[in-house]
Design an enzyme around this catalytic site. Structure first.
Site, PDB file in Angstrom:
ATOM      1  N   ASP A  92      -1.506 -32.358 -15.393  1.00  0.00           N
ATOM      2  CA  ASP A  92      -2.645 -31.497 -14.944  1.00  0.00           C
ATOM      3  C   ASP A  92      -2.974 -30.381 -15.822  1.00  0.00           C
ATOM      4  O   ASP A  92      -4.195 -30.301 -15.974  1.00  0.00           O
ATOM      5  CB  ASP A  92      -2.572 -31.047 -13.438  1.00  0.00           C
ATOM      6  N   LYS A 140       4.583 -35.992 -15.617  1.00  0.00           N
ATOM      7  CA  LYS A 140       4.440 -35.223 -14.280  1.00  0.00           C
ATOM      8  C   LYS A 140       5.806 -35.138 -13.916  1.00  0.00           C
ATOM      9  O   LYS A 140       6.054 -35.618 -12.522  1.00  0.00           O
ATOM     10  CB  LYS A 140       3.431 -36.076 -13.391  1.00  0.00           C
ATOM     11  N   TYR A 177       0.412 -49.555 -13.209  1.00  0.00           N
ATOM     12  CA  TYR A 177      -0.798 -50.505 -13.248  1.00  0.00           C
ATOM     13  C   TYR A 177      -0.203 -51.986 -13.153  1.00  0.00           C
ATOM     14  O   TYR A 177      -0.731 -52.890 -12.692  1.00  0.00           O
ATOM     15  CB  TYR A 177      -1.662 -50.551 -14.771  1.00  0.00           C
TER      16      TYR A 177
END
Ligand code: NAD
Length: 352
Positions: free
Chosen positions: A217, A185, A135
């Site tokens: 996920d 991840k 971000y």
């Protein structure tokens, strides 16, 4: 013990009035000062985060915020929008740790879109890093490359950034059930391999906390499959943005969810997870419990007043058990009350 109170816009002033009544009823000698943020600040000063508010927020130990925004200000240039005030104060105060509990009180189990047996009694805490990650990473942009538009962002974390949010999460887990799940991840993203490595290194300092790792996920899936397996979850800014909204919606009652954003010294900004609800503003029907529970988080995390925090949380549990419900959580067979009556009920429960 100085608290800066920012009622904000829409239902903000209504719900904040009840939270302030609760704080005052604890008789803990807080100094409470109020200032403007968001649309009300734009109306009064032309800026969503005026100097006077910044000065008060910087000197206070904690900031308690209602909510900002509304259609009245949506057409303003971006830098004058109420939401800019929110980003401004978070950045100004260096709030890097966002704590969002998702608690489903057994009495409200029917409010969830999941089956009651999967969610009843849910009590998890998501710790999200708030000032780094993709971000904020540079370079970023959209530009022409080889005759077509090309968009790109940069994900990065330094190990010190990971360590400081990790410590917040380990400490939180220590105060709860001692289980921490770090979400990454690492099978695809190097940044999150570093995330996993640093979390594993930190674990040596917290032998009483049981650390596990999960790919994001799978975490998204497990949150709807069997959410009660989690105690505290810690993750980066982007994954945390998504997972904390997913977790809060498990409870189905946005008017119930508090949040805290902390700096390195446990100074914090406390606010309900919902917005300013312009559709019901001024009607006296908004649910003040998320703001009252945000005040309880403030007592716990900034002021270290665990007993007072528990007192407020128990009072909220008691009014739910007594059947009091604002419109957003009302069901047949319960007593529908307005914002102020809900505040009255919490105050009465506090005295018991
Ligand atoms: P919202 O959270 O304000 O409202 C969504 C729905 O939930 C509405 O139907 C509303 O009536 C209901 N709701 C929210 N809080 C409630 C409460 N305490 N009691 C009963 N019902 C409640 O989200 P939105 O409508 O998308 O946004 C409205 C405004 O709030 C926008 O201007 C948005 O930018 C702003 N916003 C501010 C914050 C913040 O201040 N932190 C967060 C989100 C949105």
């Amino acid at each position: 013990m100085k608290i800066c109170v920012l009622p904000g816009d829409g239902i903000g002033p209504e719900i904040m009035a009840e939270a302030v009544r609760v704080i005052e009823a604890l008789d803990l000698k807080f100094e409470i000062e109020e200032a403007l943020l968001g649309g009300s600040a734009v109306d009064a000063t032309g800026e969503p985060y005026p100097q006077a508010t910044a000065a008060l927020a910087r000197t206070a130990d904690a900031v308690l915020l209602g909510a900002v925004g509304g259609p009245k200000w949506d057409a303003l240039p971006r830098e004058q929008r109420p939401e800019r005030g929110l980003l401004g104060i978070r950045k100004d105060l260096g709030l890097f740790a966002n704590l969002r509990p998702a608690i489903l009180y057994p009495e409200l189990a029917n409010a969830s879109s999941l089956k009651p047996e999967i969610v009843a009694g849910l009590d998890i805490l998501i710790v999200r890093e708030l000032t780094g990650d993709i971000y904020f990473g540079q370079p970023r942009g959209i530009e022409m490359r080889d005759g077509e538009r090309y968009g790109y962002n940069t994900m990065h974390y330094t190990e010190s950034e990971i360590r400081r949010i990790g410590r917040v999460a380990f400490e939180a887990a220590r105060k709860r059930n001692g289980r921490l799940c770090s979400v990454d991840k690492m099978n695809v993203l190097e940044t999150t391999q570093l995330w996993r490595d640093v979390m594993s290194e930190l674990a040596a300092d917290y032998p009483d906390v049981d650390l596990s790792h999960m790919l994001v996920d799978n975490a998204a899936m497990q949150l709807v499959r069997a959410p009660k397996q989690f105690d505290v979850m810690v993750t980066g800014n982007m994954f945390g943005d998504i997972l904390s909204d997913e977790a809060s919606m498990l409870t189905g009652s946005i008017g119930m969810l508090p949040s805290a954003s902390l700096d390195a010294n446990n100074k914090g900004l406390y606010e309900p997870s919902h917005g300013s609800a312009p559709d019901i503003a001024g009607k006296g029907v908004a649910n003040p419990l998320a703001t009252i529970l945000s005040a309880a988080m403030m007592l716990r995390y900034t002021f270290g007043l665990e007993e007072a925090a528990l007192r407020v949380e128990q009072a909220v549990k008691r009014v739910l058990a007594q059947g009091y419900r604002t419109a957003d959580i009302h069901e047949p067979g319960t007593t529908r009350v307005g914002t102020k009556q809900m505040g009255d009920a919490v105050l009465a429960a506090l005295q018991d």
